[in-house]
Design an enzyme around this catalytic site. Structure first.
Site, PDB file in Angstrom:
ATOM      1  N   GLY A 149      31.852  24.415   7.630  1.00 44.35           N
ATOM      2  CA  GLY A 149      30.999  25.146   6.691  1.00 44.35           C
ATOM      3  C   GLY A 149      29.506  24.958   6.901  1.00 44.35           C
ATOM      4  O   GLY A 149      28.721  25.134   5.971  1.00 44.35           O
ATOM      5  N   HIS A 189      29.478  34.944  15.257  1.00 47.86           N
ATOM      6  CA  HIS A 189      30.299  34.530  16.397  1.00 47.86           C
ATOM      7  C   HIS A 189      29.406  33.816  17.410  1.00 47.86           C
ATOM      8  O   HIS A 189      28.307  34.294  17.707  1.00 47.86           O
ATOM      9  CB  HIS A 189      30.957  35.765  17.036  1.00 47.86           C
ATOM     10  CG  HIS A 189      31.859  35.402  18.170  1.00 47.86           C
ATOM     11  ND1 HIS A 189      33.103  34.835  17.964  1.00 47.86           N
ATOM     12  CD2 HIS A 189      31.699  35.480  19.518  1.00 47.86           C
ATOM     13  CE1 HIS A 189      33.665  34.594  19.136  1.00 47.86           C
ATOM     14  NE2 HIS A 189      32.834  34.972  20.097  1.00 47.86           N
ATOM     15  N   LEU A 195      38.817  42.477  16.634  1.00 46.60           N
ATOM     16  CA  LEU A 195      38.296  41.101  16.635  1.00 46.60           C
ATOM     17  C   LEU A 195      36.896  41.040  17.256  1.00 46.60           C
ATOM     18  O   LEU A 195      36.710  41.476  18.398  1.00 46.60           O
ATOM     19  CB  LEU A 195      39.270  40.213  17.442  1.00 46.60           C
ATOM     20  CG  LEU A 195      38.858  38.751  17.571  1.00 46.60           C
ATOM     21  CD1 LEU A 195      38.900  38.052  16.225  1.00 46.60           C
ATOM     22  CD2 LEU A 195      39.738  38.035  18.578  1.00 46.60           C
TER      23      LEU A 195
HETATM   24  C1  GRF Z   1      30.572  28.725  14.156  1.00 51.73           C
HETATM   25  O1  GRF Z   1      30.343  28.387  15.505  1.00 51.73           O
HETATM   26  C2  GRF Z   1      30.711  30.210  14.000  1.00 51.73           C
HETATM   27  O2  GRF Z   1      29.927  30.943  14.900  1.00 51.73           O
HETATM   28  C3  GRF Z   1      32.169  30.437  14.300  1.00 51.73           C
HETATM   29  O3  GRF Z   1      32.836  29.323  13.751  1.00 51.73           O
HETATM   30  C4  GRF Z   1      31.930  28.215  13.675  1.00 51.73           C
HETATM   31  C5  GRF Z   1      31.909  27.808  12.241  1.00 51.73           C
HETATM   32  O4  GRF Z   1      31.121  26.658  12.038  1.00 51.73           O
HETATM   33  N1  GRF Z   1      32.624  31.689  13.774  1.00 51.73           N
HETATM   34  P1  GRF Z   1      30.767  26.201  10.559  1.00 51.73           P
HETATM   35  O5  GRF Z   1      32.102  26.045   9.826  1.00 51.73           O
HETATM   36  O6  GRF Z   1      29.909  27.257   9.947  1.00 51.73           O
HETATM   37  O7  GRF Z   1      30.069  24.900  10.710  1.00 51.73           O
END
Ligand code: GRF
Length: 199
Positions: free
Chosen positions: A12, A108, A143
């Protein structure tokens, strides 16, 4: 106030960056609810400690439609205007996408359309690219594929490991997600084909 619903599955840190920007007056919005599909997502505790509404909707044993119906219900209950996927590790059904047309964002960790799917940073290193980065995009039924709102690039250094590259990308994720949210909330954009144009 513009009401965000944030969906997480884990750490998160993107959610935290958004919450910090709101608390610091840098993003005009309100987090109406944080939802995780995993009870052990550390982000849930962080949300609660910030005094936010944090809900776990476990996905175990439910098919996609049943699950998404629960998600939609929870988001609507909290009057969510914009859904922000932040490390949410589930595919969403067409029904879900239709419930929030052009109102779902994802982040992403690659310069899409390169390296969609899992382990994007690993894919980038394995491919030998010299530039990596991150993308905030609208979510459609495919996706990591919807129209791109913002991207940021970072160099790939010779000595990089997955860990160092992930950290460099993550810094940019934390910056551009809030910026992209602000732009979308401003409503000052049009979508022309795949292109998001700011007006
Ligand atoms: C991030 O690298 C985001 O780009 C990807 O999943 C990861 C989540 O990280 N979709 P966090 O839970 O926000 O720390």
């Amino acid at each position: 106030m513009r009401r965000l619903g944030i969906l997480i599955s884990g750490r998160g840190s993107n959610f935290e960056a958004i919450a910090a920007n709101i608390a610091g007056g840098r993003l005009e919005a309100e987090i109406a609810v944080v939802i995780s599909n995993r009870a052990d997502a550390p982000g849930l505790e962080v949300a609660r400690s910030r005094g936010l509404t944090a809900v776990c909707i476990p996905s175990k044993g439910l098919d996609r439609l049943e699950y998404d119906r629960l998600l939609i219900g929870e988001l609507q209950k909290h009057d969510v205007e914009l859904v922000c996927l932040a490390g949410f590790m589930r595919l969403l059904s067409a029904q879900f996408i239709r419930a929030f047309p052009n109102r779902i964002l994802n982040i992403h960790p690659s310069l899409l359309p390169a390296f969609p799917g899992l382990d994007a940073q690993h894919q980038a290193l394995a491919h030998g690219v010299k530039l990596a980065g991150c993308t905030v995009h609208f979510v459609d039924e495919d996706l990591d594929a919807g129209p791109i709102v913002m991207q940021a690039s970072v160099p790939v250094e010779d000595g990089d490991t997955e860990e160092t590259l992930c950290a460099r990308i993550l810094q940019q994720e934390h910056r551009i997600y809030s910026e992209a949210i602000a732009r979308v909330l401003s409503g000052q954009y049009t979508i022309a084909g795949r292109r998001v144009l700011f007006t």
